[in-house]
Design a protein around this motif. Structure first.
Motif, PDB file in Angstrom:
ATOM      1  N   CYS A 194      -1.522  25.812  50.661  1.00 58.46           N
ATOM      2  CA  CYS A 194      -1.206  25.480  49.416  1.00 58.46           C
ATOM      3  C   CYS A 194      -0.359  24.170  49.371  1.00 58.46           C
ATOM      4  N   ARG A 210      -0.450  35.289  57.895  1.00 58.17           N
ATOM      5  CA  ARG A 210      -1.041  34.377  58.443  1.00 58.17           C
ATOM      6  C   ARG A 210      -0.212  33.510  59.444  1.00 58.17           C
ATOM      7  N   CYS A 227       3.104  36.650  50.332  1.00 57.27           N
ATOM      8  CA  CYS A 227       2.091  35.727  50.387  1.00 57.27           C
ATOM      9  C   CYS A 227       1.992  34.671  51.670  1.00 57.27           C
ATOM     10  N   GLY A 228       1.116  34.829  52.499  1.00 58.38           N
ATOM     11  CA  GLY A 228       1.104  33.944  53.374  1.00 58.38           C
ATOM     12  C   GLY A 228       1.968  34.187  54.946  1.00 58.38           C
ATOM     13  N   SER A 271      -3.096  33.651  48.765  1.00 57.51           N
ATOM     14  CA  SER A 271      -2.648  32.063  49.075  1.00 57.51           C
ATOM     15  C   SER A 271      -3.424  31.010  48.221  1.00 57.51           C
ATOM     16  N   CYS A 284       8.046  30.896  48.879  1.00 53.81           N
ATOM     17  CA  CYS A 284       6.681  31.389  49.330  1.00 53.81           C
ATOM     18  C   CYS A 284       5.947  30.679  50.833  1.00 53.81           C
ATOM     19  N   SER A 311      -7.058  34.935  48.125  1.00 50.89           N
ATOM     20  CA  SER A 311      -6.752  33.702  48.479  1.00 50.89           C
ATOM     21  C   SER A 311      -7.851  32.741  47.830  1.00 50.89           C
ATOM     22  N   SER A 327       3.019  30.698  51.855  1.00 51.55           N
ATOM     23  CA  SER A 327       1.687  29.969  51.894  1.00 51.55           C
ATOM     24  C   SER A 327       1.732  28.662  52.153  1.00 51.55           C
ATOM     25  N   THR A 328       2.782  27.996  51.237  1.00 56.68           N
ATOM     26  CA  THR A 328       2.763  26.669  51.225  1.00 56.68           C
ATOM     27  C   THR A 328       3.459  25.736  52.170  1.00 56.68           C
TER      28      THR A 328
END
Ligand code: SAH
Length: 349
Positions: A111, A336, A332-333, A157, A118, A106, A120-121
């Motif tokens: 993000c 988390r 991604c993400g 990320s 996605c 990452s 992550s954002t």
């Protein structure tokens, strides 16, 4: 305080000189940090105690902590949740291929690019990662697996070109022969298409592969998936990619996540051929990994195969990304987020 692992060898030499030490000490310290990857100053046994103390006063050394690791039963992919000093957690992934072992790092906590598919954002950008924190992901995973890391993909990320300086410094340091010495040719940086960043990167004298997250063959469809498409047109982005190829000689990768009914039609494959047919690169098809927060679906196996065949029949090199770690929140993400929401529900109850 700056982490000492964010300093290049040259900067460490300057520090040592200012502390009245010989330059060879800097090289020794650098090797402790980046080759042997010690976790504390007092492990640097051949460095005089007073130098260690002086450095420690000025620079912290904070290794990442292991918050969680999930190992895929399907392919052995490991997904790590690593803890930072300020309590944030980030994701990194370990993947084993026939050509070597790859770590996906990452570059930011969260993000701000807002790509619709996605995870992550979804909560925006928290902060940039320091160079030490990006390196720390590679070191922590290398320690945990006990195996050599041969490849790095900056595809976790975050948008690497939105944290430009720390990412470029990371690339230089991780490929430094006094550190992990990973060949720049084995490093791939993936971007959503920040044009000034691509142009700047082309002039750094690096040999890393550039991967462009294309995901659509025209600006209209691309804008529905990626807000950044409102800022830079495909024409500008691909012109920057051409310059990147001319200056570095590195062939490009075009990532294309197939989303059912959005960008997987054969008419889109046709447009894609005319868009990238003359570019030096290949298309990497990624079956979109659906996230709970959005109702995008993966294209069917048949559609994926037809899309791939169309491209190949028209002279485009295509790879299909194997879905590594599908059983462990591979996108991604996602890991988390599930970690954060479990923390929140623990706080509520
Ligand atoms: N910010 C960089 C790195 C992001 S992640 C970039 O945009 O390239 C690496 C790749 O995974 C990108 O191509 C990204 O668009 C893609 N990606 C992210 N979430 C995904 C998902 N749920 N399914 C498929 N691809 C995804």
């Amino acid at each position: 305080m700056t982490d000492i692992r964010s300093l290049t060898l040259g900067e460490l030499e300057t520090e040592c000189r200012e502390l009245g030490e010989k330059p060879f000490r800097a090289r020794q310290v650098y090797e402790w940090l980046h080759k042997k990857q010690v976790l504390a100053y007092d492990e640097m046994t051949n460095i005089p105690k007073n130098l260690r103390e002086k450095l420690e006063k000025k620079f912290e050394l904070v290794p990442l902590t292991l918050a969680d690791v999930r190992i895929s039963q399907i392919d052995g992919t490991r997904k790590y949740l690593l803890g930072l000093e300020d309590g944030n957690v980030i994701e990194s992934v370990w993947m084993q291929y026939h050509h070597g072992n790859s770590v996906c790092v990452s570059s930011q906590v969260g993000c701000r690019m807002g790509c619709r598919f996605c995870a992550s954002t979804l909560d925006g950008l928290e902060r940039n990662l320091s160079t030490a924190e990006i390196l720390g992901q590679v070191y922590r995973i290398g320690q945990d697996t006990g195996e050599r890391v041969s490849h790095i993909v900056i595809m976790g990320s975050g948008e690497p070109l939105d944290n430009y300086d720390n990412v470029v410094r990371f690339i230089r340091m991780v490929s430094d022969e006094n550190g992990l010495n990973i060949s720049q040719r084995n490093i791939t940086l993936s971007t959503c298409g920040i044009v000034p960043g691509i142009l700047r990167l082309a002039d750094e004298g690096l040999a890393v592969t550039l991967a462009l997250s294309l995901h659509a063959p025209n600006d209209e469809v691309r804008r529905t998936l990626m807000p950044v498409a409102n800022r830079y047109s495909l024409e500008e982005i691909l012109a920057a990619c051409r310059i990147y190829f001319q200056k570095t000689g590195r062939r490009l990768t075009f990532e294309y996540s197939l989303v059912q009914g959005v960008n997987d039609n054969l008419s889109e494959a046709k447009e894609l051929v005319s868009l990238v047919g003359t570019m030096h690169g290949h298309v990497n098809l990624i079956p979109v990994n659906p996230i709970r927060e959005r109702d995008y679906r993966q294209s069917g196996k048949k559609e994926i195969r037809e899309f791939q065949n169309y491209l190949e029949n028209h002279g485009i090199a295509v790879t299909i990304r194997r879905e590594m770690g599908r059983d462990i929140n591979g996108a991604c993400g996602q890991l988390r987020r599930s970690y954060q929401s479990s923390l929140q529900s623990a706080q509520v109850s």
